[in-house]
Design a protein around this motif. Structure first.
Motif, short mmCIF file in Angstrom:
data_model
loop_
_atom_site.label_atom_id
_atom_site.label_comp_id
_atom_site.label_asym_id
_atom_site.label_seq_id
_atom_site.Cartn_x
_atom_site.Cartn_y
_atom_site.Cartn_z
N PRO B 103 -17.75 -39.68 39.20
CA PRO B 103 -16.47 -39.01 38.70
C PRO B 103 -16.58 -38.28 37.65
O PRO B 103 -17.46 -38.24 36.95
N ILE B 104 -15.82 -37.18 37.35
CA ILE B 104 -15.86 -36.29 36.33
C ILE B 104 -14.52 -35.91 36.04
O ILE B 104 -13.44 -35.90 36.66
N ILE B 105 -14.30 -35.60 34.59
CA ILE B 105 -12.97 -35.20 34.11
C ILE B 105 -13.11 -33.73 34.12
O ILE B 105 -13.82 -33.20 33.72
N ASN B 106 -11.91 -33.31 34.79
CA ASN B 106 -11.74 -32.05 34.76
C ASN B 106 -10.68 -31.28 33.96
O ASN B 106 -9.47 -31.62 34.05
N GLN B 107 -11.09 -30.74 33.01
CA GLN B 107 -9.99 -30.45 31.72
C GLN B 107 -10.24 -28.94 31.38
O GLN B 107 -10.96 -28.69 30.61
N PRO B 108 -9.67 -28.01 32.40
CA PRO B 108 -10.15 -26.64 32.08
C PRO B 108 -9.47 -25.91 31.18
O PRO B 108 -10.08 -24.89 30.41
N GLU B 109 -8.69 -26.36 30.42
CA GLU B 109 -8.11 -25.80 29.45
C GLU B 109 -8.94 -25.86 28.03
O GLU B 109 -9.64 -26.75 27.86
N VAL B 110 -8.94 -24.70 27.25
CA VAL B 110 -9.45 -24.75 26.07
C VAL B 110 -8.85 -25.19 24.77
O VAL B 110 -7.61 -24.64 24.61
N GLY B 111 -9.14 -26.29 24.26
CA GLY B 111 -8.24 -26.87 23.22
C GLY B 111 -8.68 -26.45 21.93
O GLY B 111 -9.74 -25.59 21.90
N ILE B 112 -8.06 -26.58 20.81
CA ILE B 112 -8.58 -26.02 19.38
C ILE B 112 -9.03 -27.33 18.47
O ILE B 112 -8.16 -28.24 18.53
N LEU B 113 -10.10 -27.29 18.01
CA LEU B 113 -10.62 -28.02 16.93
C LEU B 113 -10.77 -27.39 15.73
O LEU B 113 -11.61 -26.31 15.80
N GLY B 114 -9.92 -27.44 14.90
CA GLY B 114 -9.79 -26.64 13.60
C GLY B 114 -9.83 -27.36 12.31
O GLY B 114 -9.09 -28.10 12.17
N ILE B 115 -10.74 -26.55 11.51
CA ILE B 115 -10.54 -27.45 10.04
C ILE B 115 -10.16 -26.23 9.08
O ILE B 115 -10.75 -25.13 9.15
N LEU B 116 -9.06 -26.32 8.29
CA LEU B 116 -8.83 -25.50 7.30
C LEU B 116 -9.21 -25.78 6.15
O LEU B 116 -9.54 -26.84 5.84
N VAL B 117 -9.93 -24.73 5.54
CA VAL B 117 -10.55 -24.82 4.35
C VAL B 117 -9.88 -23.93 3.07
O VAL B 117 -9.28 -23.02 3.34
N LYS B 118 -9.71 -24.45 1.98
CA LYS B 118 -9.42 -23.81 0.80
C LYS B 118 -10.04 -24.09 -0.62
O LYS B 118 -10.65 -25.28 -0.74
N GLU B 119 -10.18 -23.26 -1.48
CA GLU B 119 -10.84 -23.39 -2.81
C GLU B 119 -9.76 -24.27 -3.53
O GLU B 119 -8.97 -23.85 -3.93
#
Lengths: 488, 488
Positions: B103-119
C-alpha cells in the motif's frame, strides 16, 4: 571513476574550473589541429554522397514491426522496445488554453548522448559523427560520438554494436567532464530523458569511417550553419562546464562589448540581477503554484484528434501529425526499418532576448510548463513557439516577446540559424534559433520570466530538469559567440 | 522576491555566504535572547498539559469522511482532498528482493514546511510551534512555524486559517533564506514532496499561543532530546545554507578534533574524496543503471496484503499496517476528525558513519532506491532500516553496515536520540538516529556508497530529489554538533 581506498586521496575542488579553461582554449582554436574546416567540408560532402536515408511515408497501420493495441489504439513495437505512442490528457490551471489532449511519445528508457574528447597538441578535440537520420531534411549532420537509446545499445533490433559505447558505459579509466540526464521536448515526449556525457580519454582512439576530431572552436563556427550541428550534439555542448573566473584571459574579448559582457557572464563571481538563491526559490515557487493534472489515456478516440489517411492529425490541421515512415539507410546500424514519427506543422521560432546589466550579459528565461516534463516546469527560451499554431488559439495565448523577436533589426541579431530537432523521432522539424540583444523594458520580468546570467544557467545545467532542450540548444549557440572574432 | 526593474540593481553573489555566518552565530547562541531553555521547558510542559490529541483506533471501514472505492479498494476522503491510500506494484532489477507489492499514500499536493526567522539582539531566532499530532507517542513536539498541506491551508476541512502562512505564500516583502521542495519517505509515499522554506522578516511578529522564538543553538541542544524536534522541523533545519569558508572564526572548534573536522567539512573549499562532478556523475550513473518499474495498482487484492480486523496488514505481520484512527485534539485547526495512518512494526535504525579524511569530516551516504521517489534514487543514511523486518527477508537483503552500527561503542557515538517521524501520517513511527565515527575500511565505497563532505551535501540540498528525509534529519543532527561545547 575509479574507487578510491579510504583516505588515500583527496580531490582539490578546483579541477572542474581548470577544465573550463581548457574548453575555452579549444574554443579559441578556430581551425583545429587535426583537420581544418576546408578539409572537413570536403570530407563531409564526400560522406554525404556515400551515406543517406530515404524515408518514405507509409500509413501507420502498415508499419512493419509496429502494432496498434486493439483496445487502446496505442502504437508500439513488437519487441516491447524503442517507444510507444499514447494519448495524454492535460489540465493546467490559469493559462489561456487550460485543457487539451494530444498524442505523446512514451520513451521511458534513458539513452546516452556522449561526446568523447581528447587532447591533440594540447587542445581538446571532440569526436563527432556525421550521421544521417530519417527525419532530417537534407543529408548528414554532426552528432555526438554516441547517440543511442537503450534499445539501440542493447541491440533490440539486432543491428551492429554502437561504436565507442564502452567509453561511456565504463568510465572508470577515463575522466568524466559532464554527466547529467536532461529532458527532451515536453510537448512530444512523456518524461523522456537522455544522459548527456562528455568523457575525456588520453589513450589513442582511431576515428572510424564517418567520425572526425574537431576543436570546440570549429564546432562553434559550424553552429552558424543551418542544419549542421544536430540537436543531440547541441545539448551535450551546452552541458560542458564553462564557468570560470579566469575566462577573459583565455577568450580575450578585447574591445568587443558584447563578447566582453558574455565572457563576464560566464564568470561565477559576476553579479546577477538575482542571486542563485532567488533563482532557485523562483523555480520552486513556480513549480509549487502550477496546478497541473496530466493523465496518460488511450490514443484511440483522443478528443480533437483523428486517424485518417494513415496518420493521426488534429482536427484543426495544426500542431503536428503522427505519421509512419519506411526507412532505407546506409551508414547506420541497420539498413531498413519502419517507425512512427512526429511531423510538426510549420517552422518554429526559438529565441533568447539578452541584454547587458552593468557589463554582464543576462538572458531572459521563461519558466515554462510542458505536459511531458518530469517536474512540471523547466527554464525555456524567451520565445519558443510555432507562430502558425496561434492562428487557431485564443489571443491571450499569443507568446510574449514574439513580436519583439520578429521585429528585431539586423544589428540586434547576435545569432541566427535554422537548426533541426532530433531526426530519429521528428520528421522535418526545424526551428529558427535566434539570440537577440534587446531590452524589452522594466515589465519584462513580470510573471514567469527572469533575467539570468550565463554562469547561473551553467550551474543549473549540472542538474536534471532545470533547462529545457530548446534553451540548451540556444546556450550552445550563445557559447559559440564567446570566442568569435569581432566582426570586420 | 520583489520584481526588479531592468538594470536597476544587481545582487552580489556573496549574500548567501553571509547568511551562513549569521546562522553559525545563532548556533553559537546556546541559550537564546528571547526565552532561556529553563523557561522554555516550563512553558513547553505547561503547554503539554493544555494541548493534546487522543487517537483512538477504529476500523478503516468506519472512518467518517473516508470511503473505499468499490472497484479498486483505494481509500480516499470524500472531499477529494488530503491523500489517498492505493496499491503499488514494484519491480527493481538486480536487488535481493526485486518484486513486491505494498500500500502507498498518494499525496500529490505540495505542502509548506516553513520556519520564520528574525533577529533579536542581532541573533537569528526561529519561530517554532509546539504541536501535537495524532501519530506522536507522547505530547507535543517542536514543529516549523507553518506545517500545512495544501488541503490544510486551502481549508478543505473548513478549519481555522493557518497562522503565519502569508509570510510563505507571499515572500515579496521578506528575505527567502531557503526554498526547496524535498521528498518524504519513499517507502510510504508516492511522489510526496513538501516545500521546505526559511523566510527572514524584520517586522514585528507576535508569537501566538503555542509559538516561541528559539535560537538555532537552542534548537541544536533540543535535538539531543528524544521526540522533541519533529521531522518537519528537522528537514527544514537541514536545508539552511551553512557552507562558508569563514565558519571556523565563528564556531571556534578549538582543540576538539571532531568539531574541527566537521566545521572544516562545511567549508566549500575543503577538499573531498570526490569532486562535486564525480558525485553528480555517480548519482546520474546510479539513476541511469537502476532498472525500476513502478505501477500504481488497486489496493484491493494487493498480493501479500490482507484487510482484516479493520486494518491492512502484510501476511508476514511485518513492515507496516494501514490503520484507522479517530482523533480528538485541542490546539489544532479542527478538533475532531478521522483518518487512515501508517503504523510501522518495530523501531528503525537510521545512522551515518562518518570519518575524518585529512582533517575533513566525510559522511558515508547510500544511493538508495525507494519505490515512491520521483527520481528513482536519493542519497540516504549509511544505514536506514527496521532490523526486525529482515527476519523474514533473504540473507543478502540484510543492510550493509548495520552490524557495524549496532556494535559501535560509546566513544564512537557522536549523536544518538530516538526521533519521531511525521505524526500526521505515521502512527508511533520512531527511529533511533545515530552519528557514528568509524572507518569501515577501504571496501566501504563499493557499490552504492560514497564518502561525501558536508558542504557537498549542503550543495545538493539546494535542489530537489537528492537527499532523502532520513538523511536530512541526520544532517540537522550533525549540524547540531558543530557548535557544541567540547564534552567535559
Amino acid at each position: 571513476m575509479a574507487e578510491l581506498s579510504a583516505g588515500s586521496s583527496v580531490v582539490p575542488t578546483g579541477t572542474r574550473g581548470d577544465t573550463a579553461l581548457r574548453i575555452a582554449e579549444s574554443a579559441m582554436c578556430r581551425d583545429g589541429r587535426v583537420m581544418d574546416l576546408e578539409t572537413f567540408h570536403k570530407w563531409f560532402a564526400d560522406l554525404g554522397r556515400r551515406i543517406y536515408t530515404r524515408a518514405e511515408r507509409v500509413p501507420i497501420d502498415e508499419l512493419e514491426g509496429w502494432d496498434s493495441d486493439p483496445v487502446t489504439g496505442n502504437i508500439g513495437h513488437r519487441s516491447g522496445g524503442f517507444f510507444t505512442i499514447e494519448g495524454l490528457d492535460v489540465h493546467i490551471a490559469d493559462v489561456a488554453v487550460p485543457d487539451w489532449s494530444q498524442p505523446i511519445i512514451n520513451q521511458p528508457e534513458v539513452g546516452i548522448l556522449g561526446i568523447l574528447v581528447k587532447e591533440f597538441d594540447g587542445v581538446l578535440h571532440c569526436l563527432m559523427q556525421a550521421k544521417v537520420e530519417p527525419g532530417n531534411c537534407d543529408g548528414p549532420q554532426l552528432s555526438p560520438t554516441v547517440q543511442a537509446t537503450r534499445s539501440n545499445y542493447r541491440r533490440v533490433h539486432r543491428g551492429r554494436a554502437t561504436p565507442y559505447l564502452e567509453y561511456f558505459r565504463d568510465t572508470a579509466r577515463h575522466r568524466v567532464i559532464a554527466d547529467v540526464r536532461q529532458s527532451e521536448q515536453g510537448s512530444a515526449f512523456h518524461h523522456k530523458r537522455n544522459r548527456n556525457m562528455v568523457v575525456e580519454v588520453t589513450e589513442d582512439v582511431e576515428p572510424l569511417d564517418g567520425f572526425c576530431w574537431l576543436s570546440i572552436g570549429q564546432l562553434h563556427r559550424l553552429l552558424a550553419d543551418d542544419d549542421m550541428i544536430n540537436m543531440d550534439a547541441r545539448t551535450v555542448l551546452a552541458c560542458l562546464p564553462v564557468a570560470h573566473t579566469g575566462l577573459a584571459d583565455v577568450l580575450r574579448p578585447g574591445a568587443d562589448g558584447f563578447r566582453a559582457a558574455l565572457v563576464r557572464s560566464c564568470d561565477p563571481d559576476a553579479p546577477g540581477v538575482w542571486s542563485m538563491g532567488d533563482v532557485l526559490s523562483w523555480i520552486t515557487d513556480t513549480r509549487s503554484r502550477t496546478d497541473v493534472r496530466i493523465r496518460r489515456v488511450p490514443l484511440k478516440a483522443l478528443p480533437g484528434w483523428r486517424r485518417v489517411d494513415g496518420r493521426i492529425s488534429h482536427e484543426s490541421g495544426r500542431f503536428f501529425d503522427v505519421i509512419g515512415v519506411r526507412v532505407e539507410a546506409s551508414g547506420r546500424e541497420v539498413s531498413r526499418w519502419c517507425q512512427p514519427m512526429v511531423e510538426p506543422h510549420g517552422m518554429g521560432v526559438v529565441a533568447f532576448l539578452v541584454k547587458r546589466v552593468d557589463g554582464v550579459l543576462h538572458v531572459l528565461v521563461h519558466a515554462r510548463v510542458e505536459a511531458g516534463y518530469v517536474d512540471i516546469v523547466e527554464l525555456a527560451p524567451t520565445v519558443q513557439c510555432t507562430p502558425a499554431n496561434y492562428e487557431v488559439l485564443p489571443g491571450p495565448a499569443r507568446p510574449r516577446f514574439l513580436d519583439a523577436v520578429l521585429a528585431a533589426d539586423r544589428g540586434q541579431i547576435r545569432y541566427e540559424a535554422v537548426l533541426s530537432e532530433e531526426g530519429g523521432r521528428f520528421y522535418h522539424a526545424r526551428n529558427r534559433y535566434l539570440v537577440i540583444e534587446a531590452d524589452p523594458g522594466p515589465g519584462a520580468q513580470s510573471g514567469d520570466y527572469r533575467w539570468l546570467t550565463v554562469h547561473q544557467l551553467a550551474d543549473l545545467l549540472r542538474h536534471s530538469h532545470y533547462v529545457n532542450v530548446q534553451a540548451r540548444s540556444l546556450i550552445a549557440c550563445l557559447y559559440s559567440l564567446a570566442a568569435a572574432p569581432a566582426e570586420a
